[in-house]
Design a protein around this motif. Structure first.
Motif, short mmCIF file in Angstrom:
data_model
loop_
_atom_site.label_atom_id
_atom_site.label_comp_id
_atom_site.label_asym_id
_atom_site.label_seq_id
_atom_site.Cartn_x
_atom_site.Cartn_y
_atom_site.Cartn_z
N GLN A 37 -10.18 5.43 6.21
CA GLN A 37 -10.18 6.82 5.74
C GLN A 37 -10.09 6.87 4.21
O GLN A 37 -10.77 7.66 3.56
N THR A 38 -9.26 6.01 3.64
CA THR A 38 -9.13 5.95 2.18
C THR A 38 -10.45 5.55 1.54
O THR A 38 -10.91 6.15 0.56
N GLN A 83 0.08 5.20 -4.57
CA GLN A 83 -0.31 6.53 -4.11
C GLN A 83 -1.80 6.63 -3.78
O GLN A 83 -2.22 7.55 -3.08
N ARG A 84 -2.61 5.66 -4.24
CA ARG A 84 -4.03 5.71 -3.92
C ARG A 84 -4.31 5.41 -2.45
O ARG A 84 -5.42 5.66 -1.96
N PHE A 85 -3.32 4.87 -1.75
CA PHE A 85 -3.51 4.55 -0.33
C PHE A 85 -2.81 5.54 0.60
O PHE A 85 -2.94 5.42 1.82
N THR A 86 -2.04 6.46 0.06
CA THR A 86 -1.16 7.27 0.92
C THR A 86 -1.47 8.75 0.90
O THR A 86 -0.65 9.56 1.32
N ALA A 87 -2.67 9.13 0.47
CA ALA A 87 -3.00 10.56 0.38
C ALA A 87 -2.96 11.25 1.74
O ALA A 87 -2.73 12.45 1.81
N HIS A 88 -3.15 10.48 2.80
CA HIS A 88 -3.21 11.09 4.14
C HIS A 88 -1.85 11.09 4.85
O HIS A 88 -1.77 11.48 6.01
N GLU A 104 -13.25 8.17 1.47
CA GLU A 104 -13.06 9.29 0.55
C GLU A 104 -13.16 8.87 -0.92
O GLU A 104 -12.91 9.68 -1.81
N PHE A 119 -6.16 4.13 8.44
CA PHE A 119 -5.82 4.72 7.15
C PHE A 119 -6.66 4.12 6.04
O PHE A 119 -7.11 4.82 5.13
N LEU A 120 -6.88 2.81 6.11
CA LEU A 120 -7.64 2.14 5.06
C LEU A 120 -9.09 2.60 5.08
O LEU A 120 -9.68 2.88 4.03
N ARG A 158 0.83 -1.21 0.00
CA ARG A 158 0.00 0.00 0.00
C ARG A 158 0.86 1.26 0.00
O ARG A 158 0.49 2.26 -0.62
#
Length: 758
Positions: A407-408, A381-386, A411, A404-405, A377
């Motif tokens: 939250q992803t 980059q689709r998992f690390t925006a936060h 959104e 984190f997951l 992950r």
């Protein structure tokens, strides 16, 4: 360059993606195969470049055979130039002076032309090297192609090219089908200590249970172990999703087989029908192993911990004692470093982002919670925006992955969230060609989207969040990783409106498997239905059709997933449930009967009518007196169903059994037993019976004498059968010829992450 090497070059293995450290490891393994001697890291070049020097030693550990130098390039089409060796000439001269380079291998990931190789060899001759070898990508690929042992030592090479180029057609086809989505993980795979332990255990015992938390890579390791068996030994491998499929594929006449049972006791939660299937299959498992079959099982640790006591005495002794159990998540820092490097190097993050976190990666690799799926992950980059504040967010990404997951997922667009919910409702088996009408309509309505939008969203999510899988001629959508279902479960549990959608829309079989109720026993990773939604859940439960298979799951649910007040409400609204019949496995003990347990609970609540109570007591008596199943006498809640006179009658009947029938039944069984089968399991009903009735009679002297005498009769019968065993057991394991993949520790100050952003 030889013809075979020229042909090998047509096979495009992406060696340039390995990174300098993994390339060194690959070269070391290849040279050990080539020289048939130990190759160890000697020193790293002092110029801080991508070179490393290896020293090969003879088996006595003293005589120097020569030196191996590696030069890695991250460029796919780069060719070696004569000048590329200039920086090494001074080192070569020093090594020659020390008599350490009479034989010298210069190995590079670049392509090597014959004229360039000749020119470089001439330079080395002038420095005193008597046997110089200049080899590159072509030579390396030839070695990989011809050596299944090498591929077993460095299983990552399976992911660097087309499998059909290194395996024969049959093996390639079987391996591709076997690996499925796991093939994507091969090009970043790192052999670890659990990997090596699993190979050793399979070689010795032919059975291994891979345990770990979600995201530890259990299934990937299982896939690679199975693939190694196919490659080296032409073994027929069957991948089974749970023991029910294992039962369908089981053939006692075929011995050279490996069965890989993924999520052996349930994917997200313990599945009662899986436990029942294992209760029935465990004796066959032992016999199959004796005859040469191999088994690889995977399970989340907490699910196995729940399943283990319920399997009880029928468990395989290697699983009961932990001898055949490997904890997959126990990784060294060096292993975590390589896993993190591989995923970031091969991932979808832009170089600028990797450069921004590069300085924090060594510290991140010290986190014991860094697992392969989390590293994957991080590379997307689709998992690390936060992840914004460094290093705090980076560390929280590892220590609090579900937050984190969640939250992803929250959104994502409404269409994408709806699509993920639909996959969840389908228990990660959503048909691709035809979405289920009722669930699709319900989810679309609750999220304010259309069916067409959800269909498009599934395509958008493919590759990172969901994946298309095949089961025969059927194709379905599944979550990329099982932890995604956990995250969706957490989202649903926090939103009563979505829980209501779930309770109303999910199939009853799904509800009985995936749900727990607030206030009831804690069930990890279940969708928790709050008490405010309990009326909707009760309504679904009381509407359950009277079908034996479904009844069994319903009884289990009422016994283990609800608080007592809700169980009472269900029984009060539908008392006829207590008169239904379940569908227990062909082998089961009355103490474990969900039907009997529910009736005992209802009796304690004053809700069991006399007719059903009397029928239950009669069933228990018959089980004890005619089937030697007295297991329930160890459960006070079940014994409470008996009136005093009924309990006295049962006790008298059991004592009469000891006087008249048990020894005769043991003798009859002695004549029927297969000496090459599992002897303990064939006498198990007598062992269990003698154990169970001890508590019923206590320490009465005459009873103790009878009990001990029968115990001796039973043990003597087993000893006699053991003496008749033939010597047909297959003692060998095809994993004995599969080498343990080696993970080499880094022996320099250079960071493994030095080129991660290049």
């Amino acid at each position: 360059m030889t013809t075979s090497e020229t042909q090998a070059y047509q096979v495009d293995f992406a060696l340039h993606t390995l990174g300098w450290k993994a390339f060194q490891d690959l070269c070391a393994q290849i040279m050990e195969e080539e020289l048939r001697t130990t190759v160890s890291v000697y020193r790293e070049a002092q110029d801080g470049g991508q070179d490393a020097v290896f020293l090969a030693k003879s088996p006595d550990g003293f005589t120097v055979v020569g030196t191996v130098q590696c030069k890695f390039s991250g460029k796919r089409d780069q060719r070696l130039r004569p000048s590329d060796i200039n920086d090494e000439l001074e080192h070569v001269e020093q090594l020659v002076a020390k008599k350490m380079a009479s034989v010298y291998y210069f190995i590079t990931s670049m392509g090597v032309d014959a004229d360039v190789a000749g020119e470089v060899r001439e330079k080395l001759f002038t420095l005193g090297v008597t046997e110089p070898h200049i080899v590159g990508k072509e030579w390396l690929l030839g070695r990989i192609k011809r050596s299944p042992r090498l591929r077993a030592l460095v299983p990552r090479v399976y992911g660097l090219g087309d499998l059909s180029t290194i395996l024969d057609e049959r093996c390639a086809a079987q391996t591709v089908a076997l690996l499925g989505d796991h093939k994507k993980a091969l090009n970043v795979y790192v052999p670890t200590a659990p990997h090596r332990a699993a190979v050793d255990i399979l070689a010795e015992h032919k059975l291994v249970l891979l345990l770990g938390a979600p995201a530890t890579g259990k299934s990937t390791l299982a896939a690679i172990l199975a693939m190694m068996a196919v490659d080296k030994n032409e073994v027929q491998v069957f991948k089974c999703d749970g023991p029910l499929e294992l039962r369908d594929r089981w053939n006692p006449k075929d011995n050279k087989r490996l069965y890989w049972v993924d999520d052996a006791f349930g994917s997200n939660l313990l599945m009662p029908d899986y436990v029942n299937a294992w209760l029935e299959f465990m004796p066959k498992l032992k016999t199959a192993i004796d005859h040469g079959c191999h088994f690889i099982l995977t399970s989340r640790t907490h699910i196995w911990n729940d399943a283990k006591p319920r399997i009880g005495s029928r468990n395989h002794h290697l699983l009961e004692t932990g001898t055949a159990v490997v904890s997959v998540g126990d990784l060294t820092q060096s292993e975590r470093e390589q896993i993190l490097y591989n995923h970031l190097k091969a991932g979808r993050q832009p170089p600028s982002w990797k450069a921004s976190i590069k300085a924090h990666l060594p510290a991140l690799s010290k986190e014991h919670r860094l697992l392969p799926e989390l590293a994957r992950r991080l590379g997307d980059q689709r998992f690390t925006a936060h992840i914004k504040k460094l290093p705090e967010d980076l560390l929280r990404f590892i220590s609090q992955p579900q937050e984190f997951l969640v939250q992803t997922f929250e959104e994502l667009s409404a269409e994408q969230r709806a699509a993920m919910t639909l996959v969840f409702l389908a228990r990660s088996r959503l048909p691709v060609s035809l979405l289920p009408e009722d669930e699709t309509t319900l989810v679309a309505s609750s999220h304010g989207v259309t069916k067409a939008q959800m269909t498009l969203a599934l395509l958008q999510l493919a590759g990172s969040f969901v994946v298309r899988r095949k089961d025969g001629d059927k194709e379905y959508w599944a979550f990329w990783h099982p932890t995604f279902a956990d995250a969706i479960s957490a989202i649903l549990s926090k939103r009563p409106d979505l829980v209501d959608v779930y309770v109303r829309g999910a199939g009853l079989d799904t509800l009985l498997t995936e749900v727990a109720c607030e206030g009831g026993p804690v069930v990890r990773d279940a969708v928790v239905v709050p008490l405010s939604n309990s009326d909707q859940l009760i309504a679904r439960l009381v509407e359950a059709p009277d079908e034996k298979g479904l009844n069994e799951k319903l009884f289990e649910f009422l016994n283990r997933r609800l608080p007592p007040d809700m169980t009472r409400k269900v029984i009060e609204r539908a008392p006829e449930l207590l008169g239904r019949e379940g569908d227990p496995p062909s082998w089961f003990r009355l103490r474990r009967s969900e039907e009997v347990r529910l009736r005992a609970t209802a009796h304690a609540m004053g809700l069991l009518n006399e007719k059903v109570r009397a029928e239950t007591v009669s069933t228990l008596e018959d089980g004890a007196l005619y089937s030697l199943d007295a297991s329930f006498v160890r459960d006070d809640s079940i014994l409470a169903l008996f009136r005093p006179s009924e309990l006295m009658r049962l006790t008298a009947g059991l004592l009469a059994k000891l006087d008249s029938e048990i020894a005769e039944k043991i003798a009859d069984r002695r004549k029927q037993v297969d000496p090459d089968g599992d002897i303990d399991s064939q006498f198990e009903e007598f062992t269990e019976f003698l154990y169970d009735i001890q508590d019923l009679v206590g320490y009465d002297g005459p009873f103790e004498d009878k009990h001990q005498k029968l115990t001796r009769v039973l043990e003597k019968a087993k000893e006699e059968i053991n003496a008749e065993k033939t010597d047909e057991e297959d003692k060998t394991s095809f994993f004995s010829s599969v080498p343990r993949a080696v993970q080499r520790e880094q022996m320099s100050d250079r960071s493994i992450f030095s080129d991660v952003d290049e």
